[in-house]
Structure formats: structure tokens, C-alpha cells
Design a protein around this motif. Structure first.
Motif, short mmCIF file in Angstrom:
data_model
loop_
_atom_site.label_atom_id
_atom_site.label_comp_id
_atom_site.label_asym_id
_atom_site.label_seq_id
_atom_site.Cartn_x
_atom_site.Cartn_y
_atom_site.Cartn_z
N TYR A 24 0.89 -1.07 -0.06
CA TYR A 24 0.02 0.06 0.02
C TYR A 24 0.90 1.32 0.04
O TYR A 24 0.26 2.27 -0.41
N ALA A 25 2.11 1.18 0.59
CA ALA A 25 2.72 2.54 0.75
C ALA A 25 4.31 2.11 0.26
O ALA A 25 4.69 1.04 0.11
N ASN A 164 5.35 -4.16 9.22
CA ASN A 164 4.38 -4.60 7.97
C ASN A 164 5.05 -4.25 6.65
O ASN A 164 4.65 -4.54 5.66
N LYS A 165 6.13 -3.06 6.86
CA LYS A 165 7.01 -2.93 5.51
C LYS A 165 5.99 -2.24 4.31
O LYS A 165 6.18 -2.33 3.27
N GLY A 166 4.74 -1.91 4.81
CA GLY A 166 3.98 -1.14 3.91
C GLY A 166 2.75 -1.85 3.31
O GLY A 166 2.15 -1.53 2.41
N TYR A 167 2.94 -3.29 3.62
CA TYR A 167 1.95 -4.41 3.09
C TYR A 167 0.58 -3.98 3.71
O TYR A 167 0.43 -3.48 4.92
N HIS A 172 -2.35 -2.01 9.29
CA HIS A 172 -1.83 -1.07 8.56
C HIS A 172 -3.26 -0.46 7.94
O HIS A 172 -3.26 0.77 8.19
N ARG A 173 -4.12 -1.13 7.81
CA ARG A 173 -5.41 -0.62 7.27
C ARG A 173 -6.07 0.05 8.34
O ARG A 173 -6.66 1.08 7.92
N SER A 188 -3.26 5.13 -6.23
CA SER A 188 -3.88 4.52 -7.21
C SER A 188 -4.27 2.98 -6.60
O SER A 188 -5.16 2.25 -7.33
N PHE A 189 -3.93 2.55 -5.45
CA PHE A 189 -4.39 1.51 -4.82
C PHE A 189 -5.58 1.37 -4.36
O PHE A 189 -5.78 2.60 -3.66
N ASP A 190 -6.37 0.27 -4.31
CA ASP A 190 -7.82 0.31 -3.70
C ASP A 190 -7.48 0.05 -2.13
O ASP A 190 -7.31 -1.31 -1.53
N ILE A 191 -7.08 1.08 -1.23
CA ILE A 191 -6.90 0.71 0.03
C ILE A 191 -8.14 0.92 0.74
O ILE A 191 -8.90 1.75 0.90
#
Length: 191
Positions: A24-25, A164-167, A172-173, A188-191
Motif C-alpha cells: 500500500y505504501a 509490515n513494510k507497507g503491506y 496498517h489498514r 492508485s491502490f484500492d486501500i
């Protein structure tokens, strides 16, 4: 045991792999590695199959013993502009550009690749578990990206990127729901 070469000849083969494609990041990283023909290390495997401490050990071994290696990244803004697949190809091309020796064959982890001008390539599904050069590229891409995400964690600790390294983990959510997106998230990702 991983095969050390694809062609079993005396040409320079570069293994290529990426890390962070599904995050995600943060950026996507790619590495290209040319290993000596008979390189062997008992811990070398797909980075997802290797513990974090062993990945760090392997990083040191690979960077010291490789004939040539290079790591490149494409940041989250460019990922948003050109899409993650094109950004992955670009990161791989940049990593190949960075090699001090031009390879004669590229071994690409996965089933698709944008041809690199003047160098033959083979796409190998799960190649990071089959060929040492791809596994080595997997290790370098992952360890360099993880180190980068640890630096970003210092600026944005509430996303817990050190873990989580951005996953897109539940943690993270939840942090995104509470704090919103930051400048390193991929819009652009569907977060």
C-alpha cells in the motif's frame, strides 16, 4: 538445491526480481545480480522463504561475492502515474542499467517482462526458488526495500512500517482508517 545457472554456459546471466509490488505504501524495488558460475550458499532461496536475519546475512555475502549487482527503486508517485506493472518493469530496467558488467542473458522472476534492448530474457515463474541469480536478486530487492521502509517508519511510526513494510495488514489498514493516507501511500491502490 537451486540451480546456479540457466544456460550452463560461460555467459553472464543476471537474475532480476522485485520487492514491494503489492504494498500500500512506499516504492517498488528491483535488483539485478550476476553471480559466479558455481556460486552456492546453503541458505539462498526465494526471499519469502528465508528469515529476516538470514536475508541480512545473505545480503552481505551476495554483495561481496557477486560479479555485479545493482538495486533500483521507483517511488509511489511514479507508481501512481504509470501503474505498478510498468513501475516494476522500470525498476528492473534501472537495476540492469546499474550493473557494472553487461549481462548477455536476463533471468526474470515471473511470467511477464518488458524486453530490455539488446539482451535476451527468459521469464521463469517462481524463478526465485529455482535459480541462484534470481534468488540473490530477490534477497537484495527485499533487504534494500525493508531498510528503506524502516527509515520511513521513523517519520510515520503509527503505520508500523518497521513490521509490515507497507503491506496491507489489518494493523496498517486500521492505521490508515485512523490517520489517513500519507505522502508515501500509493493513491492508485484500492486501500
Amino acid at each position: 538445491m537451486l540451480a546456479s545457472t540457466f544456460s550452463n554456459s560461460d555467459i553472464y546471466e543476471a537474475g532480476c526480481d522485485e520487492a514491494g509490488r503489492g504494498c500500500y505504501a512506499g516504492p517498488v524495488f528491483a535488483a539485478a545480480v550476476i553471480l559466479p558460475a558455481h556460486f552456492y550458499h546453503p541458505l539462498l532461496n526465494d526471499s519469502k522463504q528465508v528469515t529476516e536475519s538470514n536475508r541480512e546475512l545473505l545480503r552481505t555475502v551476495i554483495e561481496k561475492q557477486a560479479i555485479a549487482w545493482s538495486v533500483a527503486m521507483v517511488n509511489n508517485d511514479e507508481i501512481d502515474n504509470i501503474n505498478i506493472l510498468q513501475a516494476t518493469y522500470k525498476a528492473m530496467h534501472l537495476a540492469i542499467d546499474g550493473l557494472t558488467i553487461k549481462p548477455e542473458l536476463l533471468l526474470i522472476d515471473g511470467n511477464r517482462f518488458k524486453p530490455y534492448l539488446g539482451i535476451v530474457h527468459h521469464c521463469i515463474v517462481k524463478g526465485d526458488g529455482k535459480y541462484a541469480a534470481i534468488a540473490a536478486a530477490s534477497i537484495l530487492a527485499k533487504t534494500h526495500r525493508d531498510a528503506f521502509m524502516l527509515q520511513l517508519h521513523q517519520q510515520f511510526p503509527y503505520y508500523n512500517w518497521q513490521k509490515n513494510k507497507g503491506y496491507g495488514t489489518a494493523e496498517h489498514r486500521n492505521a490508515i482508517a485512523q490517520f489517513g493516507l500519507c505522502k508515501y501511500h500509493r493513491k492508485s491502490f484500492d486501500i
